[in-house]
Scaffold this motif. Structure first.
Motif, PDB file in Angstrom:
ATOM      1  N   CYS A 288       0.831  -1.205   0.000  1.00 59.68           N
ATOM      2  CA  CYS A 288       0.000   0.000   0.000  1.00 59.68           C
ATOM      3  C   CYS A 288       0.866   1.256   0.000  1.00 59.68           C
ATOM      4  N   ARG A 291       2.712   1.529  -3.360  1.00 62.21           N
ATOM      5  CA  ARG A 291       1.793   1.551  -4.505  1.00 62.21           C
ATOM      6  C   ARG A 291       1.944   0.324  -5.403  1.00 62.21           C
ATOM      7  N   ASN A 293      -0.072  -2.128  -5.674  1.00 64.79           N
ATOM      8  CA  ASN A 293      -1.379  -2.754  -5.520  1.00 64.79           C
ATOM      9  C   ASN A 293      -2.272  -2.293  -6.665  1.00 64.79           C
ATOM     10  N   CYS A 295      -5.684  -1.567  -6.169  1.00 70.12           N
ATOM     11  CA  CYS A 295      -6.937  -1.080  -5.593  1.00 70.12           C
ATOM     12  C   CYS A 295      -7.431   0.132  -6.386  1.00 70.12           C
ATOM     13  N   CYS A 301      -6.694   0.466   0.459  1.00 76.75           N
ATOM     14  CA  CYS A 301      -5.675  -0.589   0.479  1.00 76.75           C
ATOM     15  C   CYS A 301      -5.290  -0.883   1.920  1.00 76.75           C
ATOM     16  N   ASN A 303      -2.668  -3.119   4.057  1.00 78.89           N
ATOM     17  CA  ASN A 303      -1.482  -3.963   3.967  1.00 78.89           C
ATOM     18  C   ASN A 303      -1.605  -5.150   4.913  1.00 78.89           C
ATOM     19  N   PHE A 308      -1.772  -7.803   0.378  1.00 71.77           N
ATOM     20  CA  PHE A 308      -2.628  -6.651   0.647  1.00 71.77           C
ATOM     21  C   PHE A 308      -4.067  -7.041   0.348  1.00 71.77           C
ATOM     22  N   CYS A 310      -7.868  -5.120  -0.858  1.00 73.42           N
ATOM     23  CA  CYS A 310      -8.616  -3.942  -1.293  1.00 73.42           C
ATOM     24  C   CYS A 310     -10.014  -4.021  -0.686  1.00 73.42           C
TER      25      CYS A 310
END
Length: 449
Positions: A288, A291, A293, A295, A301, A303, A308, A310
């Motif tokens: 998260c 970045r 991820n 989402c 987000c 972690n 991770f 969403c």
């Protein structure tokens, strides 16, 4: 008063025009006396009128001043902005009176101060300033034999001094050598002292030994990470440290997986983790914060250890009541009509919280606390909602008069996702005043480190 003046003036004028009439006209002195009295009355009336006018102006100015103050207060009726603590998060964006914000610390840090703060009517925040303090796992000096402790998130690692190994540098590193008696008489002691036996290498896991002959005795040694192979003193073979120290007293070399290499070894970590500076532990990657991820904008987000999640917080849809989101993690009920009893029985608010924990976390353990900052009734009641799975792993206990805590009662093998709902009810003489639901979602990782 004005009418009296008109009558006196008219009478005086009539006597001047008809002096022979049958009426008795007042003398000049009487008329002047009457006029003076009328003048005094007019002056008093004028003074009273001016005083009333001044009082009216004061009241108008006072009303204008009060309206200005109320307008200024309405514009500035928010508490000062609260900063996000370093190594932590702040949940809640509204700074209006009556709203609250929550604080969470990153893994490896403990919260100091108030977990929740409310914007009060005095436009100040309740509670104390929140900070996230690093948990120092090296405070107990766990590394032995001169090892250096490195504080990590939720764990520690040891950099061992030369000649020692193990999780806490508790085991000596074995040294391999061989001594061979040379029976050849062709070499004199003086020559033997400076001679070195040759050897051959057949691959990365095989190295030549280093042998010297001193006074008829051959001494052979190997590079670190190698040992003499059987009776052949000229050949050194690689030591499989992963196998040698797998179940020994020295403990595991790696917290996850050990990979043997020529003359040594290396540790590897699963997806979602990086190897720490000591080379043996695993550190979670915060997808998260970095970045890493996928989402969307309407998702948050969270972690977790090794990955991770969403999540999207939507306000619940309950008959007879409507809810509006007042912060990213909180929904509050709109005011109920006076005659709608069913609406007043629904929860006043829903709060959502997400926790990331490792697999097989020891229990019992406090996972979350719910507090009432400004109790309205005479009794607070805390209870656990949910089905059999929630009651299998959780329970709710009261820690003080205004605080209840969610307890983990049994370890959980990951990967898994557990949900629990804590209800806090306010009562006044056993009559319910309000209900507040806190939904806690716990993401359990697959690994224990």
């Amino acid at each position: 008063m004005l009418a009296s003046t008109v009558i006196v003036t008219t009478l005086w004028c009539f006597c001047l025009l008809h002096p022979t009439s049958g009426q008795d006209c007042p003398s000049r002195q009487e008329i002047q006396g009457s006029l003076k009295q009328v003048q005094k009355l007019l002056s008093a009336h004028e003074a009273s009128y001016l005083q009333s006018l001044r009082n009216l102006k004061k009241k108008i100015n006072l009303l204008q001043s009060n309206v200005g103050k109320q307008t200024t207060r309405a514009i500035n009726s928010t508490c000062p902005k609260l900063d996000v603590p370093i190594n932590g998060r702040k949940l809640g964006k509204s700074h209006s009176v009556g709203h609250e914000v929550h604080f969470l610390c990153d893994p490896g840090y403990e919260l100091v101060g108030s977990e929740s703060r409310v914007c009060q009517e005095s436009l100040t925040w309740s509670g104390q300033q929140t900070t996230c303090r690093d948990i120092n796992e090296c405070a107990s000096s766990p590394c032995l034999n001169g090892g250096t402790c490195v504080d990590e998130v939720n764990q520690f690692s040891c950099i061992c001094a030369k000649g020692w190994s193990g999780a806490t540098c508790q085991s000596p590193v074995p040294t391999f050598f061989v001594t061979i008696t040379n029976t050849s008489a062709a070499t004199s002691p003086a020559t033997a002292a400076a001679s070195t036996l040759p050897a051959a290498t057949t691959g990365p896991f095989v190295r030549p030994s280093r042998c010297t002959i001193v006074q008829g005795t051959t001494h052979c040694t190997c590079e670190p990470g190698y040992t003499i192979s059987g009776r052949d003193s000229n050949t050194c073979t690689d030591i499989d440290e992963c196998e040698l120290f797998h179940n020994g007293q020295a403990g595991r070399l790696c917290l996850h997986a050990c990979v043997n290499t020529p003359g040594g070894y290396r540790c590897s970590c699963p997806v979602g983790y990086n190897v720490t500076r000591d080379g043996r532990s695993c550190k979670d990657i915060d997808e998260c914060a970095t970045r890493q991820n996928n989402c969307t904008k309407d998702q948050m987000c969270i972690n977790t250890y090794g990955g991770f999640q969403c999540v999207r917080v939507d306000c619940p849809k309950i008959p007879n009541a409507t809810y509006v989101k007042t912060s990213p993690m909180r929904c509050e009920r709109n005011p109920c009509p006076v005659d709608n009893k069913a609406c007043s029985q629904t929860p006043n608010s829903f709060s959502y919280h997400y926790l990331a924990v490792v697999s097989n976390l020891s229990a019992p353990r406090v996972m979350f606390r719910v507090s009432a900052l400004r109790p309205m009734g005479d009794t607070l009641r805390f209870s656990l909602l949910g089905g059999r799975q929630a009651r299998r792993h959780f329970t709710v206990q009261r820690s003080d008069r205004v605080t209840g805590q969610l307890m983990l009662v049994s370890p959980v093998q990951g990967p898994a996702t557990l949900e629990a709902e804590v209800e806090m009810s306010e009562l006044e003489r056993r009559v319910q005043l309000g209900r507040y639901i806190t939904k806690v979602t716990m993401f359990v990782s697959q690994y224990e480190f």
